[in-house]
Design an enzyme around this catalytic site. Structure first.
Site, PDB file in Angstrom:
ATOM      1  N   GLU A 125       8.572  -3.427  13.922  1.00 43.52           N
ATOM      2  CA  GLU A 125       7.472  -4.308  14.332  1.00 43.52           C
ATOM      3  C   GLU A 125       7.800  -5.133  15.577  1.00 43.52           C
ATOM      4  O   GLU A 125       6.899  -5.551  16.295  1.00 43.52           O
ATOM      5  CB  GLU A 125       7.078  -5.226  13.156  1.00 43.52           C
TER       6      GLU A 125
ATOM      7  N   GLY B 141       0.803  -1.230   0.000  1.00 49.66           N
ATOM      8  CA  GLY B 141       0.000   0.000   0.000  1.00 49.66           C
ATOM      9  C   GLY B 141       0.824   1.262   0.000  1.00 49.66           C
ATOM     10  O   GLY B 141       0.680   2.111  -0.880  1.00 49.66           O
ATOM     11  N   GLY B 142       1.700   1.424   0.989  1.00 52.95           N
ATOM     12  CA  GLY B 142       2.505   2.629   0.980  1.00 52.95           C
ATOM     13  C   GLY B 142       2.906   3.095   2.353  1.00 52.95           C
ATOM     14  O   GLY B 142       2.863   2.352   3.325  1.00 52.95           O
TER      15      GLY B 142
ATOM     16  N   ARG C 139      -3.368  -0.906  14.378  1.00 50.70           N
ATOM     17  CA  ARG C 139      -2.555   0.038  13.595  1.00 50.70           C
ATOM     18  C   ARG C 139      -3.338   0.626  12.417  1.00 50.70           C
ATOM     19  O   ARG C 139      -4.051  -0.080  11.712  1.00 50.70           O
ATOM     20  CB  ARG C 139      -1.313  -0.676  13.058  1.00 50.70           C
TER      21      ARG C 139
ATOM     22  N   HIS D  39      -5.293  -8.619   8.276  1.00 48.31           N
ATOM     23  CA  HIS D  39      -5.626  -7.820   7.088  1.00 48.31           C
ATOM     24  C   HIS D  39      -6.866  -8.441   6.445  1.00 48.31           C
ATOM     25  O   HIS D  39      -6.931  -9.665   6.272  1.00 48.31           O
ATOM     26  CB  HIS D  39      -4.454  -7.837   6.099  1.00 48.31           C
TER      27      HIS D  39
ATOM     28  N   ARG E 221      -9.557  -1.985   9.964  1.00 48.06           N
ATOM     29  CA  ARG E 221      -9.299  -3.364   9.530  1.00 48.06           C
ATOM     30  C   ARG E 221      -9.954  -4.427  10.401  1.00 48.06           C
ATOM     31  O   ARG E 221     -10.398  -5.455   9.898  1.00 48.06           O
ATOM     32  CB  ARG E 221      -7.798  -3.623   9.524  1.00 48.06           C
TER      33      ARG E 221
ATOM     34  N   GLU F  41      -6.526   5.125   2.288  1.00 48.47           N
ATOM     35  CA  GLU F  41      -6.728   3.772   2.827  1.00 48.47           C
ATOM     36  C   GLU F  41      -7.672   3.860   4.016  1.00 48.47           C
ATOM     37  O   GLU F  41      -8.024   4.952   4.467  1.00 48.47           O
ATOM     38  CB  GLU F  41      -5.388   3.122   3.201  1.00 48.47           C
TER      39      GLU F  41
ATOM     40  N   HIS G 193      -1.441 -10.191   9.768  1.00 48.91           N
ATOM     41  CA  HIS G 193      -0.702  -9.221   8.963  1.00 48.91           C
ATOM     42  C   HIS G 193       0.324  -8.418   9.752  1.00 48.91           C
ATOM     43  O   HIS G 193       1.411  -8.137   9.256  1.00 48.91           O
ATOM     44  CB  HIS G 193      -1.726  -8.269   8.349  1.00 48.91           C
TER      45      HIS G 193
HETATM   46  C1  SIN Z   1      -1.902  -2.798   2.377  1.00 47.81           C
HETATM   47  O1  SIN Z   1      -1.346  -2.491   1.326  1.00 47.81           O
HETATM   48  O2  SIN Z   1      -3.100  -2.969   2.474  1.00 47.81           O
HETATM   49  C2  SIN Z   1      -1.057  -2.986   3.597  1.00 47.81           C
HETATM   50  C3  SIN Z   1      -0.609  -1.707   4.108  1.00 47.81           C
HETATM   51  C4  SIN Z   1      -0.402  -1.754   5.582  1.00 47.81           C
HETATM   52  O3  SIN Z   1      -0.455  -2.811   6.190  1.00 47.81           O
HETATM   53  O4  SIN Z   1      -0.242  -0.697   6.166  1.00 47.81           O
END
Ligand code: SIN
Length: 512
Positions: free
Chosen positions: A362, A47-48, A373, A231, A278, A115, A338
């Site tokens: 982590e 994602g970033g 998170r 996730h 999430r 996101e 995740h």
């Molecule tokens: C994702 O790309 O959904 C994961 C990004 C993240 O865990 O922060």
């Protein structure tokens, strides 16, 4: 054999590499990694990286508020302030080092994604391979000047702790199966998370909780162990590809939902607000799968085909290899373990309760993510607190390196490879079934019984060490999940479904 340095860093994901770059200004640095640089959860991050670099539409205050809200009452506000404020500078440095993020004709010049639970677009990304771009940039900068001595394929197995002070670590050179001691004035753990404890996970095979277990075994405090983030969307493999131990779940980035993709049950009905936090989305998916007796739900993209291919090239290619054309097909998805919000307890300067031992990324827990998170805050955490760990390490460099260890050489393995695989599978299935997205006193006690039957012994090679580390952290996660008699953030119990701020707005801390 032994080596000596000022600062020893164990782990080469984003936190370890960033720590190494900063630390290299202060003295001799040795970096150990049990794989190669690039074999880490960072490398897999799609994602970033979140940062409020758009000063017109966004602010660090908004980023702070979103992080606090996602953390469900357990964020350390000082840590979050540091994360969002220093994060902007660390990201700018990363760009100066050469990281290429996607550009757009906007104020800051970057294409910023949205996101879950972010109220603004603030995710910098490199297509859907952001972690790989960052790992490459930092790795290149660490290696290019030869500023740091890197020992690949070298697994830290035991910290050298005497009288509450850390003097380095004993490690296993897995290529030659030899042990070596690395003596240091300061030691920084950046070994990553624990999600290989779960049957279904987005994490690479290296995520076996090594640093957390090593630190705990030497008297470090660990905290927030019950908080594992699941996730919501990992690709459910077709039977042809199913090999539950060898194949990590392929992540379908939250950014896909950020670009408008919707979740549908197998009757074609929408059932959840896709960009909710999430834990909420993951639980809704599990409930929907249970209701409809299915092992997945579907993710349906809404973008024009060319945009899908350009924005998500890795996801497009990987799905295509597995027989799915995501420009027209819906993607079968289910949640996977995740991210680990718990870990070695540190303060905002990455200090642990053991003198001269620091932790970041982590494997560390300082409450920056609370009980859950916020998406794309993990890379930022590694960058900010990896740097801070190195600054803290500098403060202890006037001490002496103390030589003491005489580690016994490895002898005969205790277990056969088949037994190791079997025990790992027991841990993974137990954790998935009984300490997973939905927990209860009964499921947690079942897990405890099963885990307590597994053997504890002195490991003699990498696989045995990883098994022991997984077992150590699995037990701690289960104990903490049993102790926390409420539901909060990523920890959900059917027998205590509500958040209970009066009794449980606190962090649970464990020490051997
Ligand atoms: C994702 O790309 O959904 C994961 C990004 C993240 O865990 O922060």
């Amino acid at each position: 054999m032994s080596q000596e340095c000022d600062i020893l860093i164990i782990g080469a994901g984003i936190a370890g590499l960033r720590a190494a770059l900063t630390a290299s200004q202060f003295g001799k640095v040795i970096l150990l990694t049990k794989g190669k640089i690039g074999e880490s959860a960072t490398e897999k991050a799609q994602g970033g990286i979140a940062a409020a670099i758009d000063e017109i539409r966004d602010s660090t205050q908004f980023h702070f508020e979103d992080t606090i809200k996602a953390g469900a009452g357990l964020c350390n506000e000082d840590a979050v302030r540091i994360l969002v404020n220093e994060g902007v500078d660390r990201v700018k440095e990363l760009i100066e080092m050469g990281a290429q993020f996607d550009k757009a004709e906007t104020e800051g010049g970057f294409a910023l994604a949205l996101e879950g639970a972010h109220k603004r677009r603030r995710i910098l990304h490199a297509g859907d391979a952001t972690g790989a771009e960052i790992e490459k940039t930092l790795g290149y900068n660490v290696i290019k000047e030869g500023l740091v001595e890197v020992y690949p394929l070298t697994l830290g197995i035991k910290l050298e702790v005497n009288d509450g002070q850390c003097f380095g670590a004993v490690a296993l050179d897995t290529k030659n199966n030899k042990i070596e001691t690395f003596f240091s004035k300061a030691t920084i753990l950046t070994t990553g998370g624990v999600c290989q404890n779960y049957l279904y996970t987005t994490n690479p095979e290296v995520a076996t909780g090594d640093g957390v277990a090593m630190a705990y075994n030497e008297g470090a405090e660990v905290t927030d162990m019950e908080f594992i983030q699941f996730h919501p969307t990992t690709l459910v493999h077709s039977k042809e590809f199913e090999d539950i131990v060898a194949l990590p779940q392929f992540l379908i980035s939250e950014a896909v939902r950020g670009e408008g993709a919707i979740l549908l049950n197998n009757r074609g009905e929408r059932f959840i607000e896709e960009l909710a936090p999430r834990d909420i989305v993951s639980r809704a998916i599990v409930e929907e799968m249970n209701k409809t007796n299915a092992d997945h739900v579907f993710l349906s993209l809404k973008l024009p085909p060319e945009k899908t291919k350009n924005r998500f090239p890795v996801i497009y290619k990987t799905c295509l290899e597995r027989g799915l054309d995501i420009t027209r097909d819906q993607i079968p998805v289910a949640p996977g373990a995740h991210y680990f919000m718990g870990g070695v307890k540190t303060d905002t300067n990455a200090k642990t309760n053991i003198k001269n031992l620091f932790a970041a990324g982590e494997c560390a827990s300082l409450g920056v993510h609370g009980a859950n998170r916020l998406a794309s805050n993990s890379l930022l955490d590694g960058l900010v607190f990896g740097h801070r760990a190195a600054l803290s390490a500098r403060e202890v460099l006037n001490g002496k390196v103390k030589f003491k260890s005489s580690p016994s050489p490895f002898t005969k393995n205790t277990l056969t490879p088949r037994e190791i695989k079997r025990y790992m599978l027991i841990i993974k299935t137990t954790m998935w079934n009984d300490v997973g997205i939905i927990r209860s006193e009964q499921s947690l006690k079942n897990a405890q019984n099963k885990l307590n039957k597994l053997p504890i012994f002195t490991p003699q090679d990498r696989a045995e060490a990883e098994l022991q580390n997984m077992l150590c952290t699995a037990r701690l996660i289960t104990q903490a999940a049993l102790d926390r008699k409420e539901s909060r953030g990523a920890h959900f119990r059917t027998d205590h479904t509500k958040i209970d701020d009066i009794k449980w707005k606190k962090h649970l801390i464990y020490k051997k």
